[in-house]
Design a protein around this motif. Structure first.
Motif, PDB file in Angstrom:
ATOM      1  N   ILE A 131       0.984  -1.046   0.002  1.00  0.00           N
ATOM      2  CA  ILE A 131       0.081   0.029   0.081  1.00  0.00           C
ATOM      3  C   ILE A 131       1.226   1.200   0.063  1.00  0.00           C
ATOM      4  O   ILE A 131       1.885   1.139   0.678  1.00  0.00           O
ATOM      5  N   ALA A 132       0.386   2.295  -0.679  1.00  0.00           N
ATOM      6  CA  ALA A 132       1.160   3.494  -0.866  1.00  0.00           C
ATOM      7  C   ALA A 132       1.278   3.944   0.780  1.00  0.00           C
ATOM      8  O   ALA A 132      -0.087   4.293   1.475  1.00  0.00           O
ATOM      9  N   ALA A 133       2.234   4.260   1.462  1.00  0.00           N
ATOM     10  CA  ALA A 133       2.560   4.518   2.871  1.00  0.00           C
ATOM     11  C   ALA A 133       1.503   5.783   3.208  1.00  0.00           C
ATOM     12  O   ALA A 133       1.130   5.553   4.480  1.00  0.00           O
ATOM     13  N   CYS A 134       1.347   6.787   2.230  1.00  0.00           N
ATOM     14  CA  CYS A 134       0.921   7.748   2.819  1.00  0.00           C
ATOM     15  C   CYS A 134      -0.695   7.753   3.044  1.00  0.00           C
ATOM     16  O   CYS A 134      -1.572   8.465   3.284  1.00  0.00           O
ATOM     17  N   GLN A 135      -1.202   6.621   2.308  1.00  0.00           N
ATOM     18  CA  GLN A 135      -2.567   5.771   2.581  1.00  0.00           C
ATOM     19  C   GLN A 135      -2.724   5.042   3.844  1.00  0.00           C
ATOM     20  O   GLN A 135      -3.744   4.542   4.058  1.00  0.00           O
ATOM     21  N   LYS A 185       2.788   9.963   7.558  1.00  0.00           N
ATOM     22  CA  LYS A 185       2.928  11.510   7.121  1.00  0.00           C
ATOM     23  C   LYS A 185       3.828  11.553   6.126  1.00  0.00           C
ATOM     24  O   LYS A 185       4.939  12.262   6.684  1.00  0.00           O
ATOM     25  N   VAL A 186       3.815  11.028   4.706  1.00  0.00           N
ATOM     26  CA  VAL A 186       5.063  11.088   3.929  1.00  0.00           C
ATOM     27  C   VAL A 186       4.901  11.814   2.769  1.00  0.00           C
ATOM     28  O   VAL A 186       5.737  11.769   1.949  1.00  0.00           O
ATOM     29  N   ARG A 187       3.700  12.420   2.856  1.00  0.00           N
ATOM     30  CA  ARG A 187       3.466  13.047   1.398  1.00  0.00           C
ATOM     31  C   ARG A 187       4.397  14.373   1.264  1.00  0.00           C
ATOM     32  O   ARG A 187       4.980  14.743   2.367  1.00  0.00           O
ATOM     33  N   TYR A 188       4.652  15.197   0.233  1.00  0.00           N
ATOM     34  CA  TYR A 188       5.556  16.106   0.101  1.00  0.00           C
ATOM     35  C   TYR A 188       5.220  17.218   0.970  1.00  0.00           C
ATOM     36  O   TYR A 188       6.052  17.777   1.630  1.00  0.00           O
ATOM     37  N   PRO A 225       3.733  -1.331   3.786  1.00  0.00           N
ATOM     38  CA  PRO A 225       3.511   0.227   3.128  1.00  0.00           C
ATOM     39  C   PRO A 225       4.888   0.464   2.489  1.00  0.00           C
ATOM     40  O   PRO A 225       5.957   0.319   2.976  1.00  0.00           O
ATOM     41  N   VAL A 226       4.807   1.371   1.384  1.00  0.00           N
ATOM     42  CA  VAL A 226       6.105   1.838   0.759  1.00  0.00           C
ATOM     43  C   VAL A 226       5.615   3.275   0.316  1.00  0.00           C
ATOM     44  O   VAL A 226       4.576   3.496  -0.063  1.00  0.00           O
ATOM     45  N   CYS A 227       6.793   3.942   0.134  1.00  0.00           N
ATOM     46  CA  CYS A 227       6.726   5.327  -0.648  1.00  0.00           C
ATOM     47  C   CYS A 227       7.888   5.469  -1.234  1.00  0.00           C
ATOM     48  O   CYS A 227       9.207   5.687  -0.781  1.00  0.00           O
ATOM     49  N   PRO A 228       7.907   5.571  -2.779  1.00  0.00           N
ATOM     50  CA  PRO A 228       8.908   5.808  -3.635  1.00  0.00           C
ATOM     51  C   PRO A 228       9.755   7.226  -3.495  1.00  0.00           C
ATOM     52  O   PRO A 228      10.617   7.231  -3.502  1.00  0.00           O
ATOM     53  N   GLU A 229       8.826   8.163  -3.259  1.00  0.00           N
ATOM     54  CA  GLU A 229       9.427   9.223  -3.052  1.00  0.00           C
ATOM     55  C   GLU A 229      10.456   9.674  -1.720  1.00  0.00           C
ATOM     56  O   GLU A 229      11.406  10.218  -1.615  1.00  0.00           O
ATOM     57  N   VAL A 230       9.725   8.908  -0.621  1.00  0.00           N
ATOM     58  CA  VAL A 230      10.752   8.884   0.669  1.00  0.00           C
ATOM     59  C   VAL A 230      12.073   8.151   0.281  1.00  0.00           C
ATOM     60  O   VAL A 230      12.984   8.614   0.614  1.00  0.00           O
ATOM     61  N   PRO A 250       9.332  17.589   4.827  1.00  0.00           N
ATOM     62  CA  PRO A 250       8.496  17.681   3.616  1.00  0.00           C
ATOM     63  C   PRO A 250       9.392  17.966   2.428  1.00  0.00           C
ATOM     64  O   PRO A 250      10.615  18.117   2.668  1.00  0.00           O
ATOM     65  N   ARG A 251       8.979  18.166   1.213  1.00  0.00           N
ATOM     66  CA  ARG A 251       9.904  18.413   0.094  1.00  0.00           C
ATOM     67  C   ARG A 251       9.095  19.183  -1.205  1.00  0.00           C
ATOM     68  O   ARG A 251       7.937  19.099  -0.830  1.00  0.00           O
ATOM     69  N   PRO A 252       9.772  19.788  -1.897  1.00  0.00           N
ATOM     70  CA  PRO A 252       9.060  20.476  -3.013  1.00  0.00           C
ATOM     71  C   PRO A 252       8.274  19.409  -4.020  1.00  0.00           C
ATOM     72  O   PRO A 252       8.896  18.288  -4.111  1.00  0.00           O
ATOM     73  N   PHE A 262      -2.761   1.734  -4.474  1.00  0.00           N
ATOM     74  CA  PHE A 262      -2.219   2.695  -4.933  1.00  0.00           C
ATOM     75  C   PHE A 262      -2.745   4.061  -4.756  1.00  0.00           C
ATOM     76  O   PHE A 262      -4.041   4.005  -4.522  1.00  0.00           O
ATOM     77  N   MET A 263      -1.979   5.150  -4.556  1.00  0.00           N
ATOM     78  CA  MET A 263      -2.568   6.420  -4.376  1.00  0.00           C
ATOM     79  C   MET A 263      -2.871   7.021  -5.752  1.00  0.00           C
ATOM     80  O   MET A 263      -1.705   7.429  -6.280  1.00  0.00           O
ATOM     81  N   GLU A 264      -3.948   7.419  -6.282  1.00  0.00           N
ATOM     82  CA  GLU A 264      -4.007   7.968  -7.463  1.00  0.00           C
ATOM     83  C   GLU A 264      -4.047   9.471  -7.511  1.00  0.00           C
ATOM     84  O   GLU A 264      -4.058  10.127  -6.221  1.00  0.00           O
ATOM     85  N   GLY A 265      -3.375   9.903  -8.644  1.00  0.00           N
ATOM     86  CA  GLY A 265      -3.179  11.437  -8.734  1.00  0.00           C
ATOM     87  C   GLY A 265      -1.517  11.723  -8.364  1.00  0.00           C
ATOM     88  O   GLY A 265      -1.389  13.030  -8.562  1.00  0.00           O
ATOM     89  N   SER A 266      -0.819  10.886  -8.263  1.00  0.00           N
ATOM     90  CA  SER A 266       0.635  11.347  -7.821  1.00  0.00           C
ATOM     91  C   SER A 266       1.408  11.058  -9.115  1.00  0.00           C
ATOM     92  O   SER A 266       1.281   9.981  -9.891  1.00  0.00           O
ATOM     93  N   PRO A 267       2.425  11.843  -9.330  1.00  0.00           N
ATOM     94  CA  PRO A 267       3.343  11.583 -10.413  1.00  0.00           C
ATOM     95  C   PRO A 267       4.245  10.297 -10.314  1.00  0.00           C
ATOM     96  O   PRO A 267       4.844   9.623 -11.205  1.00  0.00           O
ATOM     97  N   SER A 268       4.362   9.948  -8.910  1.00  0.00           N
ATOM     98  CA  SER A 268       5.189   8.378  -8.485  1.00  0.00           C
ATOM     99  C   SER A 268       4.019   7.459  -8.652  1.00  0.00           C
ATOM    100  O   SER A 268       4.154   6.578  -9.475  1.00  0.00           O
ATOM    101  N   CYS A 269       3.007   7.359  -7.988  1.00  0.00           N
ATOM    102  CA  CYS A 269       2.130   6.411  -7.519  1.00  0.00           C
ATOM    103  C   CYS A 269       1.136   6.353  -8.632  1.00  0.00           C
ATOM    104  O   CYS A 269       0.363   5.173  -8.385  1.00  0.00           O
ATOM    105  N   GLY A 270       0.454   7.493  -8.949  1.00  0.00           N
ATOM    106  CA  GLY A 270      -0.726   7.174  -9.979  1.00  0.00           C
ATOM    107  C   GLY A 270      -0.676   6.183 -10.983  1.00  0.00           C
ATOM    108  O   GLY A 270       0.445   5.796 -11.479  1.00  0.00           O
TER     109      GLY A 270
HETATM  110  S1  SF4 Z   1       5.198   8.886  -3.329  1.00  0.00           S
HETATM  111 FE1  SF4 Z   1       3.181   7.632  -3.250  1.00  0.00          FE
HETATM  112  S2  SF4 Z   1       3.420   6.695  -1.214  1.00  0.00           S
HETATM  113 FE2  SF4 Z   1       4.667   8.539  -1.170  1.00  0.00          FE
HETATM  114  S3  SF4 Z   1       3.743  10.285  -0.764  1.00  0.00           S
HETATM  115 FE3  SF4 Z   1       3.416  10.332  -2.765  1.00  0.00          FE
HETATM  116  S4  SF4 Z   1       1.617   8.912  -3.414  1.00  0.00           S
HETATM  117 FE4  SF4 Z   1       1.987   8.707  -1.195  1.00  0.00          FE
END
Ligand code: SF4
Length: 309
Positions: free
Chosen positions: A13-17, A21-24, A46-51, A58-60, A112-120
């Motif tokens: 699962i996308a970690a932010c879901q 608290k790993v969203r940008y 749970p995994v988060c590719p951006e982290v 936080p990050r831009p 997955f978390m929809e709407g993200s340039p990584s996870c969408g």
């Molecule tokens: S990269 Fe994916 S898991 Fe990480 S915060 Fe963005 S949508 Fe969530």
């Protein structure tokens, strides 16, 4: 073959879901809270590719440009952050690290978390209903690997979640069978055909014709033929059902159970009666509980999921 799955399913699962608290912007939400007792029926990764990319919280925010996630892996699209810095290498490493983790965990499906340039997967933007460039970088990897994908938004809807769960359970149960004879194919088909018709009548009927063709032959089919037909069944099971179809089949299957097995559940309504999603889910779960009690067969949810602790 018993229509029973006892292995505890593993979900990525996308970690932010999952409450991290790993969203940008340092936010995250736990959508699994909507699952109630079902949450304990799965093993979560749970995994988060951006982290994992090392960009921190936080990050831009980042943006995919020049193409979609598939193009990115082919070197034709780029990931840049809001400050204009190229983040291709970082996000590549983060996405691959997450994929490796999910493979090690041997997940059965990924939320997955929809709407993200990584996870969408079907959209990479959440702005103004725009789709962006789907799939995202990680979404493209998951699609390439043919992972069973569930949108996290559907965790909030009891009916949508019920639909995902019954299809995933059937999907995994079939995957764990060795389909190498007409007898096994027939057994599988007889158990899941009602769900397939419910998901897409035309495609279900097409598969039915192919199954009939195989079964009526004097000889056993080739391993490739069994593989192909099994794949067609599995692929159809990935498709969410229309709410109208769920209601229609719920009613028809209930009437059948009532007649054949004497099952009685209070407040089951005909498809045309208006009621909310929560009520429909309660109807489905109510029938499921009664059917499982007598070891019966509920066409809408043919495989009994009873994970061992
Ligand atoms: S990269 Fe994916 S898991 Fe990480 S915060 Fe963005 S949508 Fe969530």
């Amino acid at each position: 073959m018993e229509n029973l799955l006892k292995r505890k399913l593993k979900l990525g699962i996308a970690a932010c879901q999952f409450g991290s608290k790993v969203r940008y912007n340092g936010k995250g939400i736990d959508l699994t809270q909507y699952l109630g007792r079902d949450r304990g029926q799965f093993i979560w990764t749970p995994v988060c590719p951006e982290v994992m990319s090392g960009m921190g919280v936080p990050r831009p925010s980042i943006k995919l440009s020049g193409g979609n996630g598939f193009d990115f892996w082919e070197g034709r699209a780029n990931i840049k952050n809001k400050e204009g810095q190229n983040r291709n290498e970082m996000i590549k490493k983060g996405a691959l690290a997450c994929l490796e983790t999910l493979e090690r965990a041997e997940i059965d499906a990924y939320i997955f978390m929809e709407g993200s340039p990584s996870c969408g997967v079907y959209r990479t933007s959440l702005k103004n209903q725009r789709l962006g460039n789907p799939p995202g970088v990680f979404g493209a990897l998951l699609l390439q690997k043919n992972v069973f994908l569930i949108s996290s938004i559907d965790l909030q809807s009891p009916v949508r979640w019920w639909d995902w769960k019954r299809r995933l359970v059937a999907f995994v149960w079939i995957k764990e069978q060795t389909v190498n004879s007409k007898e096994i194919l027939k057994d599988i088909w007889d158990k899941v055909k009602y769900v397939l018709y419910e998901l897409h009548e035309e495609e279900g009927t097409h598969i039915r014709d192919e199954v009939r063709e195989i079964l009526k032959s004097e000889e056993e089919a080739s391993p490739e033929t069994y593989e192909k037909i099994t794949l067609e069944i599995l692929n159809l099971l990935r498709k969410p059902a229309e709410l109208e179809n769920i209601k229609k089949h719920l009613w028809e299957n209930y009437v059948d159970l009532k007649k054949k097995n004497g099952i009685e559940v209070s407040e089951i309504y005909e498809p045309n009666i208006l009621r909310n999603m929560t009520h429909i889910a309660q109807e489905l779960l109510g029938i499921e509980i009664e059917v499982r009690k007598i070891n019966g067969f509920f066409r809408s949810s043919p495989i009994n999921y009873k994970p061992e602790r």
